[in-house]
Design a protein around this motif. Structure first.
Motif, PDB file in Angstrom:
ATOM      1  N   UNK A   1     -73.239  -4.789  -7.935  1.00 24.66           N
ATOM      2  CA  UNK A   1     -73.472  -3.429  -7.472  1.00 24.66           C
ATOM      3  C   UNK A   1     -74.867  -3.285  -6.879  1.00 24.66           C
ATOM      4  N   UNK A   2     -75.853  -3.931  -7.505  1.00 30.40           N
ATOM      5  CA  UNK A   2     -77.222  -3.866  -6.981  1.00 30.40           C
ATOM      6  C   UNK A   2     -77.313  -4.504  -5.604  1.00 30.40           C
ATOM      7  N   UNK A   3     -76.658  -5.643  -5.421  1.00 32.20           N
ATOM      8  CA  UNK A   3     -76.662  -6.304  -4.116  1.00 32.20           C
ATOM      9  C   UNK A   3     -75.988  -5.428  -3.065  1.00 32.20           C
ATOM     10  N   UNK A   4     -74.901  -4.753  -3.456  1.00 29.22           N
ATOM     11  CA  UNK A   4     -74.227  -3.860  -2.510  1.00 29.22           C
ATOM     12  C   UNK A   4     -75.146  -2.732  -2.074  1.00 29.22           C
ATOM     13  N   UNK A   5     -75.881  -2.169  -3.024  1.00 30.43           N
ATOM     14  CA  UNK A   5     -76.779  -1.054  -2.712  1.00 30.43           C
ATOM     15  C   UNK A   5     -77.891  -1.499  -1.782  1.00 30.43           C
ATOM     16  N   UNK A   6     -78.378  -2.723  -1.986  1.00 27.98           N
ATOM     17  CA  UNK A   6     -79.467  -3.223  -1.151  1.00 27.98           C
ATOM     18  C   UNK A   6     -78.982  -3.575   0.248  1.00 27.98           C
ATOM     19  N   UNK A   7     -77.793  -4.197   0.323  1.00 25.71           N
ATOM     20  CA  UNK A   7     -77.352  -4.777   1.592  1.00 25.71           C
ATOM     21  C   UNK A   7     -76.355  -3.930   2.368  1.00 25.71           C
TER      22      UNK A   7
END
Length: 536
Positions: free
Chosen positions: A525-531
């Protein structure tokens, strides 16, 4: 609210070709006005004219409504008319200044001291100096009292939420942090106008959102008008009071940001269908690639840690991951810019396999000639026209007729239509929009006829329509030239649309490799928010 700027019938031509056509609008004191339009619409040219840089308009006026001290050189907002000058105690008198009129050259210089500009790809920092020293340099430039500079610089870094980086060396900051230092340096001038030309174009979406919040807060806190262009359409909707839709140098619509964005996005549909790639034999094979760095403060850093993967002919292969995952280091090893600590990086040339990790003209030197790299911080030769940038400047020798033919073919592959390709051949890079420069830089890579093209953040500064053009140029280059692409990107929508397979990197390792959709499903989820890009 008092008016700050009135633009009247503004026109600008380059070599007889109109770039801006009868532009009319106004900006109020403290207002945030957004400009949206595809690359080449004239956004950057308009901003430069309002800022007072480069060449004057062909016709029309840019009128600043200000107040000027009757005793010293201080100028201020027109709403301050009648107040005492904060510099000398004189009276502030109402003045309307035609910025580009020859008789107003002295006043133009004074206005430029109270306006500022942030560019999309130029951080303009003293790289070897500390962050707080960079801000102090800006204060020195405006003759701020030396004994107060440290305190004022610290206040400005507080304002852009960067106090925790004030003693860092500027070159060691991330892109988003550098842009916030740039903002602090601009705020040091106490501007009543800030022109922000795609200030977050090369940043990942989460970092871009932070910078845009800084801009919004700075505008409100300092009663500073702002003219901002951005391909992050949601941000224009969120922070701008009004917006302009610019198309082919003309204002098509001006008003509510959401309505303007909806109008602009109607043209951003992609209806062209491409066949699934018919992949060939293996073209590149990486085996157990390692890159380690030794640093004084952090010890051993494993930037790339035992990476193995392969790329086939005509494949479009994505490398994704958050900042610090190792994808940029890996891309530099693939392109031959840096040498790995261990492992192999083999590329097939004809029927022979060449190991990029081995030095020499028969190894890395030979292979590098077949690998094209388009970095997000690309450069064009500023004093050579587009034709020369595609031929003479990069050492390709063609007869003039063949050079023009080859240049036009290549520009079309990079997303221009034939008419536009012919139109820009004699233009200098400064006469192009940022999106057009990017496509010329892509053409500069394609014209060398590489076997593999490595694209580092290829859509970083592009509006949605230009992104479609670039997608088409990549797909057509694959279909028409049998090109193979490796795409390093944080733009997940672009990766999803264009890549056959992808590799996800974390902490220097490839943790998932396979069909693009499967790899994207593996994101945290964190990677999705960043990218993930903000919804348009």
């Amino acid at each position: 609210m008092a008016s700050l700027i009135t633009v009247e019938n503004l026109c600008k031509e380059f070599n007889g070709i109109p770039v801006l056509k009868n532009i009319n609008f106004s900006i109020d004191e403290g207002e945030i006005l957004g400009i949206i339009g595809r690359s080449g619409a004239g956004k950057t040219v308009l901003m430069h004219l309002i800022r007072g840089v480069d060449e004057p308009p062909t016709s029309g006026k840019i009128i600043f409504h200000i107040s000027a001290c009757n005793k010293c050189s201080h100028i201020d907002l027109q709403s301050k008319t009648g107040d005492k000058c904060p510099k000398c105690g004189g009276e502030l008198v109402k003045v309307d200044v035609d910025l580009w009129a020859e008789e107003n050259r002295s006043m133009k210089r004074r206005i430029m001291t109270r306006s500022a500009m942030m560019f999309q790809r130029t951080f303009a920092l003293y790289g070897d100096d500390r962050v707080i020293e960079n801000v102090m340099h800006a204060l020195s430039d405006i003759n701020y009292p030396p004994e107060k500079q440290v305190s004022r610089a610290a206040d400005l870094l507080d304002e852009v939420r960067l106090s925790h980086r004030m003693m860092h060396i500027a070159r060691d900051l991330s892109g988003g942090e550098k842009q916030r230092v740039v903002l602090a340096r601009q705020l040091a001038k106490e501007p009543f106008l800030l022109c922000a030309d795609e200030p977050t174009g090369t940043l990942d979406p989460r970092t871009a959102k932070i910078v845009h919040e800084m801009l919004h807060e700075s505008s409100i806190g300092n009663h500073m008008a702002m003219l901002v262009s951005s391909h992050f359409s949601q941000i224009i909707e969120d922070i701008c009071n009004r917006a302009i839709f610019l198309e082919d140098g003309e204002i098509k619509k001006i008003g509510d940001p959401k309505e303007i964005i909806d109008t602009f996005m109607k043209d951003a549909a992609d209806d062209e269908i491409f066949e699934k790639g018919d992949l060939g034999d293996e073209l590149l094979h990486a085996k157990d690639v390692i890159k380690r760095y030794i640093t004084v403060d952090r010890g051993m850093i494993k930037a790339v840690d035992g990476v193995t993967f392969e790329v086939s002919e005509r494949e479009i292969f994505g490398i994704i991951g958050t900042s610090g995952a190792g994808k940029t280091t890996l891309s530099r090893i693939i392109s031959g810019i840096i040498e790995p600590t261990g492992g192999e990086m083999n590329i097939r040339i004809g029927e022979e396999w060449v190991d990029m990790t081995k030095p020499g003209i028969q190894n890395r030197g030979r292979a590098k000639g077949y690998i094209g790299l388009l970095h997000q911080e690309y450069d064009l030769y500023p004093h050579r026209n587009v034709l020369d940038n595609l031929t003479d400047s990069i050492g390709l020798e063609f007869p003039k007729e063949l050079a023009m033919r080859k240049a036009i073919i290549t520009l079309k592959m990079a997303g221009f239509n034939e008419d536009k390709s012919r139109e820009i051949l004699n233009r200098l890079p400064d006469q192009l929009s940022e999106g057009e420069k990017h496509r010329v830089a892509l053409a500069q890579v394609l014209i060398r006829e590489p076997r593999i093209i490595l694209l580092d953040e290829p859509t970083g500064t592009m509006d949605p329509i230009t992104k479609i053009d670039v997608k088409h140029s990549i797909m057509h280059a694959r279909e028409d030239m049998d090109e193979t692409f490796i795409v390093v990107s944080h733009d997940m929508d672009f990766v999803r649309e264009i890549c056959d397979r992808a590799a996800l990197m974390r902490h220097g390792k490839i943790v998932k490799i396979g069909p693009t959709e499967e790899v994207l499903e593996y994101l945290t989820q964190e990677e999705r928010e960043i990218m993930s890009r903000p919804e348009a």
